[in-house]
Design an enzyme around this catalytic site. Structure first.
Site: not given
Ligand code: SF4
Length: 361
Positions: A110, A351
């Site tokens: 993404e 995300c």
């Molecule tokens: S928030 Fe944590 S688990 Fe999610 S993509 Fe970022 S580093 Fe990886």
């Protein structure tokens, strides 16, 4: 939200024979020189090709209008210019656009474009999936597929730029993945984005966001460029942070505090601490006190993020009033803090949400 899923992307020129040909973007400068030599072409063609692929963001050989037709045909026979395929695009009412892109090996990632006036910020992913397992993150729940090459990360920025048809003013490597678990490619793409031969984006407008992988923060502090560093902190209480961010449990907050002090001493740059306020988890008075203690007296900026709700998640955002109290209390001890407005709140902006949604369909 206006999902544009399963749309084919005219940026892709894949065909069945492409797998045996190498992606032109993976050629180093010297390899391109060698290729031009083999094709009996003058050396200046390398500069022209590099300008097309890195600066102008060409997506097909036909775009390369200042190359002779015969050279374009030879390049097409020997190499591919295989950008990712767009398999979904969501448009937010605030102007943000989120994309799900697929690479030739079927790996998906993404990326997001966030316009603001005449500026365009791009949030790109450095890995497909993520091994860090943050408990509030949809990507973390799915695990790591693989790290991305520098070209693949770069192509996300080009894809967004081409879609908005405007210059990219800043890039944050804050999408899927932990950039410091893919350090060399991360640095390589930052340099390419910064280079006048690439997109020429100022180093201070290029940000890497890490969970706090300490050995790599140390390494990053020795890099000569003025890239910006953001640390996903999310709690300054060890016990809470261990639950929220199990992937960095082995690096204590105390150690992080010391290393960030060294980083500031060495670079003179102000790091940002990202703090997603989660109701009843990291927004109590004791959490606020710990955050104040962690930042007080250091060069730091705190970004208080409104958590994007992930369907089915047990985590929910704190109230806007509580976020404002955090800003005020941090300000009282001289810690600069801002509330970062959540972009694309009406799309699957957190995300990993878009890919998770499509996996479930
Ligand atoms: S928030 Fe944590 S688990 Fe999610 S993509 Fe970022 S580093 Fe990886």
């Amino acid at each position: 939200m206006y999902p544009d899923t399963n749309s084919s992307n005219n940026q892709t020129s894949s065909n069945s024979a492409s797998s045996s040909r190498r992606d032109l973007r993976s050629f180093s400068h010297n390899e391109l020189l060698e290729l031009m030599d083999q094709l009996h072409q003058p050396k200046f063609r390398v500069q022209q090709i590099e300008e097309w692929i890195w600066s102008k963001g060409a997506v097909s050989f036909e775009d390369m209008s200042n190359l002779p037709k015969s050279l374009r045909e030879s390049l097409n026979k020997r190499t591919v210019l295989q950008g990712p395929q767009q398999i979904a695009r969501q448009l937010s009412q605030d102007g943000s656009r989120k994309y799900l892109l697929r690479y030739p090996d079927n790996t998906t990632v993404e990326c997001v474009g966030m316009p603001s006036g005449a500026k365009l910020a791009v949030c790109a992913s450095t890995q497909a999936g993520c091994a860090m397992g943050c408990s509030f993150c949809a990507t973390g729940a799915a695990g790591l597929a693989r790290s991305l090459t520098a070209s693949e990360i770069y192509e996300q920025v080009i894809h967004v730029r081409n879609d908005f048809e405007t210059r990219v003013s800043s890039v944050v490597l804050m999408g899927q993945g932990e950039p410091f678990m893919n350090y060399d490619n991360t640095l390589s793409v930052l340099r390419r984005l910064n280079s006048p031969d690439g997109l020429g984006i100022g180093a201070r407008h290029l940000t890497v966001s890490t969970c706090g992988v300490i050995p790599m923060i140390k390494r990053f502090s020795n890099e000569p460029e003025q890239f910006t560093l953001a640390i996903s902190l999310h709690s300054a209480v060890q016990k809470t942070r261990d639950v929220l961010m199990p992937g960095v449990r082995k690096y204590s907050l105390l150690h992080l505090y010391d290393v960030m002090g060294e980083y500031v001493d060495k670079t003179g740059r102000r790091p940002t601490y990202e703090y997603a306020l989660i109701g009843g988890v990291n927004d109590s008075d004791s959490e606020l006190g710990a955050l104040r203690d962690f930042c007080c007296g250091t060069l730091a900026h705190v970004n208080l993020i409104q958590l994007n709700e992930v369907p089915g998640s047990r985590f929910h955002p704190s109230s806007p009033a509580r976020a404002q109290q955090f800003v005020n209390k941090l300000g009282e001890v001289g810690v600069e803090a801002t509330i970062r407005l959540s972009r694309g709140a009406d799309i699957d902006a957190a995300c990993g949400q878009l890919s998770q949604k499509l996996r479930q369909q």
